[in-house]
Design a protein around this motif. Structure first.
Motif, PDB file in Angstrom:
ATOM      1  N   ASN A   1      -0.776   8.830  -3.410  1.00 45.13           N
ATOM      2  CA  ASN A   1       0.020   7.678  -2.982  1.00 45.13           C
ATOM      3  C   ASN A   1      -0.821   6.756  -2.105  1.00 45.13           C
ATOM      4  N   GLY A   2      -0.189   5.748  -1.512  1.00 43.41           N
ATOM      5  CA  GLY A   2      -0.885   4.767  -0.685  1.00 43.41           C
ATOM      6  C   GLY A   2      -1.510   5.339   0.566  1.00 43.41           C
ATOM      7  N   ARG A   3      -1.093   6.511   0.963  1.00 45.37           N
ATOM      8  CA  ARG A   3      -1.689   7.180   2.128  1.00 45.37           C
ATOM      9  C   ARG A   3      -2.699   8.240   1.706  1.00 45.37           C
TER      10      ARG A   3
ATOM     11  N   ALA B   1      -8.314   5.236  -4.202  1.00 38.86           N
ATOM     12  CA  ALA B   1      -7.136   4.669  -3.526  1.00 38.86           C
ATOM     13  C   ALA B   1      -7.552   3.935  -2.255  1.00 38.86           C
TER      14      ALA B   1
ATOM     15  N   SER C   1       0.819  -1.206   0.000  1.00 40.10           N
ATOM     16  CA  SER C   1       0.000   0.000   0.000  1.00 40.10           C
ATOM     17  C   SER C   1       0.854   1.258   0.000  1.00 40.10           C
ATOM     18  N   GLU C   2       1.984   1.204   0.700  1.00 41.20           N
ATOM     19  CA  GLU C   2       2.898   2.357   0.719  1.00 41.20           C
ATOM     20  C   GLU C   2       3.428   2.659  -0.682  1.00 41.20           C
ATOM     21  N   ARG C   3       3.649   1.616  -1.477  1.00 38.71           N
ATOM     22  CA  ARG C   3       4.186   1.789  -2.831  1.00 38.71           C
ATOM     23  C   ARG C   3       3.100   2.113  -3.854  1.00 38.71           C
TER      24      ARG C   3
ATOM     25  N   THR D   1      -2.841  12.227  -9.057  1.00 36.56           N
ATOM     26  CA  THR D   1      -2.244  10.995  -8.550  1.00 36.56           C
ATOM     27  C   THR D   1      -2.084  11.135  -7.045  1.00 36.56           C
TER      28      THR D   1
ATOM     29  N   GLU E   1       0.117   3.678  -6.060  1.00 33.91           N
ATOM     30  CA  GLU E   1      -0.268   4.991  -6.587  1.00 33.91           C
ATOM     31  C   GLU E   1      -1.580   4.814  -7.340  1.00 33.91           C
ATOM     32  N   THR E   2      -2.435   5.805  -7.218  1.00 31.89           N
ATOM     33  CA  THR E   2      -3.717   5.789  -7.915  1.00 31.89           C
ATOM     34  C   THR E   2      -3.851   7.098  -8.674  1.00 31.89           C
ATOM     35  N   THR E   3      -4.190   7.016  -9.944  1.00 30.63           N
ATOM     36  CA  THR E   3      -4.378   8.209 -10.764  1.00 30.63           C
ATOM     37  C   THR E   3      -5.817   8.237 -11.277  1.00 30.63           C
TER      38      THR E   3
ATOM     39  N   THR F   1       0.219  13.445  -4.889  1.00 31.44           N
ATOM     40  CA  THR F   1       1.621  13.483  -5.312  1.00 31.44           C
ATOM     41  C   THR F   1       1.796  14.168  -6.656  1.00 31.44           C
TER      42      THR F   1
END
Length: 145
Positions: free
Chosen positions: A49-51, A87, A30-32, A47, A34-36, A55
């Motif tokens: 990140n996992g949190r 995400a 999840s840390e790695r 985009t 990315e959702t766009t 980004t």
């Protein structure tokens, strides 16, 4: 010589350790992640990140140049929220397969999932329910309602 209770506790702890390792691996994934998400009119691409932290914000086409400021601002906010929601849903799907049913209702919004909090809750549940049942069963008792 080990007792049946000791064996059951060791088995429960081994399962707990396996689940912890699996969830830690999911947390790293999840840390790695990315959702766009791109807005419906394709003017904005966000985009996270996992949190669910933003980004990147991109403007794939020049439509933003002719948009009124309020409309552009609303579109940015909507697209950010859509990316965060997507995400969070993707993270929940990663976890759902490994979570016990009692933990699957945790809300991944507001900064992601807290694996340590999940394990604390699982440990409390195990202590309150499973371990209590094991101890009561070993003594020949059982739960009395």
């Amino acid at each position: 010589m080990t007792t049946p209770l000791h064996n059951q506790i060791e088995q429960a702890y081994a399962e707990f350790s396996r689940q912890r390792e699996a969830l830690s691996a999911l947390a790293a994934e999840s840390e790695r992640a990315e959702t766009t998400v791109t807005s419906k009119n394709r003017a904005i691409s966000v985009t996270v990140n996992g949190r669910a932290a933003v980004t990147s914000i991109r403007f794939p086409i020049s439509a933003y140049r002719t948009m009124p400021a309020a409309e552009l601002g609303n579109l940015i906010v909507e697209t950010i929220e859509a990316a965060r929601t997507q995400a969070a849903n993707e993270a929940m799907e990663r976890y759902r397969s490994s979570l016990p049913e009692a933990l699957s209702d945790m809300d991944p919004h507001n900064g992601g999932l807290d694996v340590e909090a999940m394990f604390s809750r699982a440990a409390r549940m195990m202590n309150d329910d499973r371990l209590g049942d094991l101890l009561n069963g070993q003594r020949g008792g059982g739960r009395h309602e």
